[in-house]
Scaffold this motif. Structure first.
Motif, PDB file in Angstrom:
ATOM      1  N   GLU A 632       0.840  -1.194   0.000  1.00  0.00           N
ATOM      2  CA  GLU A 632       0.000   0.000   0.000  1.00  0.00           C
ATOM      3  C   GLU A 632       0.876   1.245   0.000  1.00  0.00           C
ATOM      4  O   GLU A 632       1.931   1.277   0.636  1.00  0.00           O
ATOM      5  N   PHE A 633       0.397   2.290  -0.707  1.00  0.00           N
ATOM      6  CA  PHE A 633       1.113   3.561  -0.716  1.00  0.00           C
ATOM      7  C   PHE A 633       0.833   4.330   0.575  1.00  0.00           C
ATOM      8  O   PHE A 633      -0.305   4.404   1.039  1.00  0.00           O
ATOM      9  N   ALA A 634       1.907   4.908   1.110  1.00  0.00           N
ATOM     10  CA  ALA A 634       1.822   5.684   2.338  1.00  0.00           C
ATOM     11  C   ALA A 634       1.424   7.127   2.024  1.00  0.00           C
ATOM     12  O   ALA A 634       1.482   7.568   0.871  1.00  0.00           O
ATOM     13  N   PRO A 635       1.043   7.884   3.052  1.00  0.00           N
ATOM     14  CA  PRO A 635       0.696   9.288   2.813  1.00  0.00           C
ATOM     15  C   PRO A 635       1.817  10.115   2.188  1.00  0.00           C
ATOM     16  O   PRO A 635       1.543  11.115   1.523  1.00  0.00           O
ATOM     17  N   ASP A 636       3.082   9.688   2.378  1.00  0.00           N
ATOM     18  CA  ASP A 636       4.183  10.444   1.771  1.00  0.00           C
ATOM     19  C   ASP A 636       4.531   9.956   0.367  1.00  0.00           C
ATOM     20  O   ASP A 636       5.510  10.406  -0.229  1.00  0.00           O
ATOM     21  N   GLY A 637       3.748   9.019  -0.172  1.00  0.00           N
ATOM     22  CA  GLY A 637       3.945   8.551  -1.535  1.00  0.00           C
ATOM     23  C   GLY A 637       4.854   7.368  -1.684  1.00  0.00           C
ATOM     24  O   GLY A 637       5.001   6.827  -2.793  1.00  0.00           O
ATOM     25  N   SER A 638       5.508   6.938  -0.608  1.00  0.00           N
ATOM     26  CA  SER A 638       6.342   5.736  -0.673  1.00  0.00           C
ATOM     27  C   SER A 638       5.452   4.499  -0.635  1.00  0.00           C
ATOM     28  O   SER A 638       4.282   4.568  -0.239  1.00  0.00           O
ATOM     29  N   LEU A 639       6.019   3.370  -1.043  1.00  0.00           N
ATOM     30  CA  LEU A 639       5.253   2.126  -1.137  1.00  0.00           C
ATOM     31  C   LEU A 639       5.735   1.156  -0.062  1.00  0.00           C
ATOM     32  O   LEU A 639       6.941   0.896   0.062  1.00  0.00           O
ATOM     33  N   TYR A 640       4.798   0.606   0.699  1.00  0.00           N
ATOM     34  CA  TYR A 640       5.125  -0.355   1.755  1.00  0.00           C
ATOM     35  C   TYR A 640       4.699  -1.757   1.328  1.00  0.00           C
ATOM     36  O   TYR A 640       3.626  -1.933   0.735  1.00  0.00           O
ATOM     37  N   VAL A 641       5.558  -2.727   1.628  1.00  0.00           N
ATOM     38  CA  VAL A 641       5.309  -4.121   1.259  1.00  0.00           C
ATOM     39  C   VAL A 641       5.436  -4.985   2.510  1.00  0.00           C
ATOM     40  O   VAL A 641       6.439  -4.905   3.230  1.00  0.00           O
ATOM     41  N   ALA A 642       4.420  -5.813   2.771  1.00  0.00           N
ATOM     42  CA  ALA A 642       4.439  -6.727   3.911  1.00  0.00           C
ATOM     43  C   ALA A 642       4.965  -8.082   3.472  1.00  0.00           C
ATOM     44  O   ALA A 642       4.548  -8.619   2.444  1.00  0.00           O
ATOM     45  N   ASP A 643       5.883  -8.614   4.258  1.00  0.00           N
ATOM     46  CA  ASP A 643       6.518  -9.903   3.968  1.00  0.00           C
ATOM     47  C   ASP A 643       6.110 -10.913   5.041  1.00  0.00           C
ATOM     48  O   ASP A 643       6.531 -10.813   6.192  1.00  0.00           O
ATOM     49  N   TRP A 644       5.318 -11.905   4.655  1.00  0.00           N
ATOM     50  CA  TRP A 644       4.870 -12.976   5.551  1.00  0.00           C
ATOM     51  C   TRP A 644       6.066 -13.786   6.058  1.00  0.00           C
ATOM     52  O   TRP A 644       6.104 -14.222   7.184  1.00  0.00           O
ATOM     53  N   HIS A 645       7.004 -14.018   5.219  1.00  0.00           N
ATOM     54  CA  HIS A 645       8.310 -14.618   5.493  1.00  0.00           C
ATOM     55  C   HIS A 645       8.195 -16.017   6.107  1.00  0.00           C
ATOM     56  O   HIS A 645       7.998 -16.191   7.312  1.00  0.00           O
ATOM     57  N   ASN A 646       8.374 -17.012   5.272  1.00  0.00           N
ATOM     58  CA  ASN A 646       8.197 -18.395   5.717  1.00  0.00           C
ATOM     59  C   ASN A 646       8.982 -19.334   4.807  1.00  0.00           C
ATOM     60  O   ASN A 646       9.007 -19.127   3.592  1.00  0.00           O
ATOM     61  N   ILE A 647       9.589 -20.344   5.383  1.00  0.00           N
ATOM     62  CA  ILE A 647      10.242 -21.372   4.571  1.00  0.00           C
ATOM     63  C   ILE A 647       9.191 -22.176   3.817  1.00  0.00           C
ATOM     64  O   ILE A 647       9.309 -22.406   2.611  1.00  0.00           O
ATOM     65  N   LEU A 648       8.166 -22.597   4.537  1.00  0.00           N
ATOM     66  CA  LEU A 648       7.129 -23.416   3.906  1.00  0.00           C
ATOM     67  C   LEU A 648       6.096 -22.539   3.233  1.00  0.00           C
ATOM     68  O   LEU A 648       5.731 -21.476   3.732  1.00  0.00           O
ATOM     69  N   ILE A 649       5.604 -23.006   2.126  1.00  0.00           N
ATOM     70  CA  ILE A 649       4.494 -22.352   1.442  1.00  0.00           C
ATOM     71  C   ILE A 649       3.648 -23.459   0.829  1.00  0.00           C
ATOM     72  O   ILE A 649       4.153 -24.500   0.419  1.00  0.00           O
ATOM     73  N   GLY A 650       2.357 -23.269   0.815  1.00  0.00           N
ATOM     74  CA  GLY A 650       1.489 -24.293   0.252  1.00  0.00           C
ATOM     75  C   GLY A 650       0.719 -25.016   1.336  1.00  0.00           C
ATOM     76  O   GLY A 650       1.195 -25.200   2.458  1.00  0.00           O
TER      77      GLY A 650
END
Length: 1003
Positions: A632-650
């Motif tokens: 999501e874009f922040a009020p200052d125009g920068s972009l934030y990315v959330a990382d779930w971060h996990n070895i396993l997926i699926g």
């Protein structure tokens, strides 16, 4: 009743000597005969129940072995049954009365033939619905006049049928109607659902009416008993409505479910029995040590991981700074670590982010994923607020807004508070004392299915009015009781909840297995990411009113074929002056397997709809544990990315309790474009109404959205007055003039006082984008715009296809007699490929019919006889969500960018039958080369040995060996059986090297 516990408390205090066992088996939307469940093939409560339904009799594609209510009642040895029906059915009015009476009569007769306790037939009480409370002076809700006419009819009918069968009847309608007419404060939250105070008052009434008047014998211990009841209901609900039941009972039970779920369920039932004892002790004033007692329950077996670190990489997690070095951004951009679990341990497993009107980042975290494990401490997922107080681009302050949550998959900050997904409930959290922490929780709606917890309502976002859009995945069977009637849904799609009206609608039901991404462009058009498949689609074409259990035909995928990746999570439009001008209006989408990062695609108008091309990979990670899930874009125009971060997926490749499923990591990254200045955040929280209205001229979509949210919390009359003044001062020569007018219209829509004059002006705007947006407003404000059908009829003649498509969707939600003439008028102009399917679907649904998503495909194969039958059966198996098609795609070409190899033209498919059968039965993981291209094989192929029988394996392999240009011999069930027996002792996945050693690849 279960969420509040008042009735059970009342019963235990009245009858302490009986040590009562009470179990609430009610489920939202159930009727006497219709009881849908995602893990039960049949939705019918008794033989013949299907004859009382029409649209609900559609096959909802349920799979599993979840027991029927009769079987549950037999295990519980029920002596007394209290049945609550009639509310949902009452919306059918007088025309549905006789059918309902027949259904209720059949249910009673069936129930009275049973001996659930093994000795006698049950005692049965039939309870009518409560009355409808008139809250229309406080909220924009039905006033209850027509609802109460129908409810009275149905209550009388229930009394008649109960008397006919000589069973006890409880009239809840008459006394509650009197309450609502004389109560000093409201007793419902929305006219139809009792509040906590309402249930507290209802409890003694129900106890009196069912069992006779009896005084409470131990009032002193009421609070202790009430707490014990709620504790018991927690474990009971986790049994009867087990989250992630798809693994415990459903289609994903095999291959890993048997390892742990039978034992977990056994433990849950032992824990519930302990809590029964705790209630009985509480009646006597004793508080039981549940932690100590739970230690004596049967522990589930230890689950071992099937992840092979030697083949698939290190088990070490990189620190936030180390991981940062593995992230590459497009030229000119810069990425920094904003926060990690090292500085903020509560950041574990972030799943959704958003900024509030103060510029603070809110994060929903859920370390309890995939769901609560019996015997563990209760889940403590959180909503946290992260702040950068010294403006150095890194978080340095955390506030916990809410804790003690369980899987907050979606949330949205609004003027009313924070709307949140919580198990089967949709709740509202409020901070009433201004200390920055939630202190009030209100359950607004119940009945959302969490049968697969990562499919439960999620990815919340708001439309320009402040209505909340929510995604939902496949397999689920949601049935929500609302003040407008039941909302029922199966197998994925979208909901829209209007806070102003307390109204929920199943706004779209395309085939969308797992839609973790919804975004609105600057004109209010919404788009969605399919996640399980690679598609990004426009939502308007699938927004015609759906039918139960029937997919609405979806529109075309917007993505360039060679840049389709899966699974995706998070969708956002570029709208930030901090980013380069040429990127404005592009959309961004994350990917969490194979290609790890964020892709950027253009989006431009093309005829009625849109076209897109890949612009660039904005972010690429070489850290294999990077799992970007939201942005999501922040009020200052920068972009934030959330990382779930996990070895396993699926979810199908590993046990839900695999010990390598991570519960502690989580990061937030910030992307900037250093050569351009950051934006000075707009003043919102402390701004005056005129200042807020000026914000609506700003280019940033998120700033305008937050501004509209702020305006929804201001005094309505003041806002409407200022809007008129602001509109009058707008420069008509401004290129953004009509967009500014639209923003003003959206503000009045959000205030629930839509400006009639402004709406009519915009319906005739020069810019078709504005006209289309105005039709969308008209669609949702028909209760305020008296001539809505006439205005839609005028818009049906619009020269622009997008405007007419809005009309097609809007009219589909009107009564048939008003809607069909409008739809026919639209069809007088040419229907392009964006419009044809929505039009045909709308007309069919208005006529009570269904339009199949796609025509039956013609079978073209050289196979004949039994082999041809196998081929046809295999095609259906191949196409099931979560099976072959999800990764290898419908054309067999796979998704190379995501690490999923093709099966078209592959010797792995057309070569050795033994090798192919082995990898299908046991799964495959590790580096592999297919058609000259190397794949890391990080994500394992699901072992299908427990999911498919021998003939089914033979069928799907016969299909893939003779499709996509492949040509090879059919595979027989007998051959599969031989290989299955020969590999019975094999544990874990095959590696490609292991298989090639046994069966070298053909040249």
């Amino acid at each position: 009743m279960m969420n509040y516990g008042h009735f059970e408390t009342e019963m235990h205090l009245r009858y302490p000597e009986f040590n009562l066992y009470i179990r609430n088996m009610c489920d939202g939307g159930n009727t006497p005969g219709f009881r849908p469940h995602a893990s039960r093939v049949s939705p019918w409560a008794f033989p013949g129940a299907e004859k009382f339904q029409t649209e609900l009799a559609n096959n909802s594609d349920s799979e599993g072995h979840f027991e029927t209510e009769d079987q549950w009642l037999a295990r519980l040895k029920a002596d007394i049954i209290i049945a609550f029906f009639g509310y949902n059915e009452s919306f059918e009015g007088p025309k549905g009365l006789e059918n309902y009476k027949a259904e209720l009569d059949a249910f009673i007769k069936h129930t009275l033939k049973q001996q659930y306790n093994g000795v006698t037939t049950p005692q049965l009480a039939i309870v009518s619905p409560i009355a409808f409370e008139d809250l229309s002076k406080q909220f924009d809700l039905p006033n209850g006049k027509q609802e109460n006419i129908n409810l009275s009819l149905y209550a009388d009918a229930m009394k008649e049928i109960a008397s006919k069968n000589d069973v006890h009847f409880v009239d809840a309608y008459s006394p509650t109607k009197k309450w609502f007419e004389s109560a000093e404060k409201y007793l419902t939250i929305d006219g139809s659902q009792l509040s906590d105070d309402g249930y507290a008052r209802f409890a003694p009434l129900l106890a009196d009416q069912v069992f006779g008047k009896q005084p409470i014998k131990t009032e002193t211990n009421k609070d202790l008993v009430h707490a014990a009841v709620l504790e018991k209901n927690w474990t009971w609900h986790n049994d009867f409505k087990i989250p992630n039941g798809v693994h415990a009972y459903g289609r994903r039970y095999d291959p890993f479910g048997p390892d742990n779920y039978p034992a977990e369920i056994k433990r849950l039932r032992e824990m519930t029995a302990i809590r029964d004892t705790a209630i009985w002790k509480a009646v006597l004033g004793e508080k039981m040590d549940l932690v100590a007692a739970d230690k004596n329950t049967t522990p589930p077996p230890v689950v071992k991981t099937n992840y092979n670190a030697e083949r698939n990489g290190s088990l070490r997690y990189l620190t936030g700074q180390e991981a940062l070095s593995k992230l590459k951004v497009a030229p000119g951009f810069k990425i920094d670590l904003f926060a990690s679990e090292k500085e903020f341990p509560d950041l574990a497993k972030p799943c959704q982010i958003t900024f509030d009107n103060k510029g603070r980042l809110w994060v929903a975290t859920m370390p309890s994923y995939p769901h609560y494990k019996p015997g563990d401490t209760k889940p403590n997922d959180k909503l946290i607020i992260l702040e950068d107080t010294d403006n150095d681009g890194k978080a340095d302050k955390q506030t916990v807004f809410a804790d003690g949550l369980h899987l907050p998959l979606g949330f949205e900050i609004t003027a009313e508070g924070v709307y949140l997904s919580q198990d089967t409930n949709f709740v509202l959290l409020k901070d009433t004392d201004g200390d920055g922490k939630a202190d009030k929780k209100e359950i607004l709606l119940s009945g959302f299915d969490d049968h697969d917890t990562h499919h439960n309502i999620h990815a919340f976002t708001t439309d320009p009015s402040g209505a909340i859009y929510m995604g939902e995945g496949v397999f689920l069977h949601t049935n929500v009781e609302t003040s407008y009637g039941p909302v029922r849904a199966t197998n994925g799609g979208f909901y829209r909840y209007s806070p102003q009206l307390h109204k929920l609608e199943r706004t779209a039901q395309p085939y969308v297995p797992n839609p973790w991404g919804i975004a609105f462009d600057q004109w209010g058009q919404n788009f969605y990411a399919e996640t399980s498949s690679p598609d990004v689609c426009w939502m308007l074409p699938v927004s015609v009113k759906p039918r139960y259990g029937v997919f609405t035909p979806k529109s075309r995928d917007l993505l360039q074929p060679e840049h389709r990746v899966r699974p995706t999570s998070g969708l956002e439009f570029v709208s930030s002056r901090h980013f380069p001008d040429e990127l404005q209006g592009d959309f961004l989408i994350n990917n969490t397997i194979g290609f790890l990062g964020t892709k950027e695609h253009t989006l431009v108008d093309e005829g009625t709809g849109y076209k897109s091309r890949h612009r660039q990979d904005l972010l690429i990670a070489s850290d294999k544990n990077f799992r970007p899930v939201d942005l999501e874009f922040a009020p200052d125009g920068s972009l934030y990315v959330a990382d779930w971060h996990n070895i396993l997926i699926g979810h199908m490749q590993h046990n839900a309790r695999d010990p390598l499923r991570d519960h502690v990591h989580g990061r937030i990254y910030r992307i900037t474009y250093p050569s351009r200045p950051l934006i000075k955040p707009a003043k919102i929280v402390d701004a005056s109404i005129p200042e807020l209205l000026e914000n609506l001229k700003l280019p940033e979509d998120r700033t305008r959205s937050r501004t509209r949210s702020e305006l929804r919390g201001r005094n309505v009359s003041d806002v409407l007055t200022e809007v008129k003044s602001w509109v009058a001062r707008l420069d008509k020569n401004d290129s953004r003039y009509e967009h500014n007018l639209l923003e003003a219209l959206w503000v009045t829509w959000g205030a629930n006082k839509v400006d009639d004059q402004l709406l009519r002006q915009l319906l005739k705007a020069k810019d078709f984008h504005a006209r289309a947006a105005a039709v969308r407003v008209l669609r949702y404000t028909g209760h305020q715009i008296a001539d809505q059908p006439e205005l839609l009829m005028q818009a049906a003649n619009d020269e622009n296809g997008r405007v007419r498509l809005e009309v097609i969707a809007a009219a589909s939600w009107l009564p048939k007699e008003k809607a069909l003439p409008i739809e026919m008028q639209v069809a007088k102009k040419p229907l392009d490929d964006w419009m044809k399917a929505p039009y045909e679907t709308a007309v069919a649904h208005l006529n009570g019919k269904s339009v199949d998503e796609k025509k039956e495909e013609k079978v073209t194969t050289a196979l004949s006889g039994e082999e041809r039958k196998l081929y046809v059966k295999g095609r259906a198996i191949f196409a099931k969500e979560g099976y072959c098609i999800t990764c290898h795609q419908g054309d067999g070409k796979g998704l190379p960018s995501s690490g999923f190899p093709p099966i078209a033209g592959s010797k792995w498919v057309t070569g050795s039958e033994d090798r192919l059968i082995k990898l299908v039965l046991k799964g495959l993981q590790g580096p592999i080369e297919v058609n000259g291209k190397k794949y890391s094989g990080q994500v394992p192929m699901t072992p299908f040995g427990g999911l498919l029988k021998d003939e089914e394996v033979a069928a799907v392999l016969t299909y893939v060996r003779n499709s996509f240009g492949n040509k090879a011999s059919a595979v027989s069930a007998a051959k599969v059986k031989v290989v299955r027996n020969a590999t019975k002792a094999k544990t874990g996945f095959y590696s490609p090297a292991e298989l090639l050693k046994q069966h070298p690849l053909e040249k």
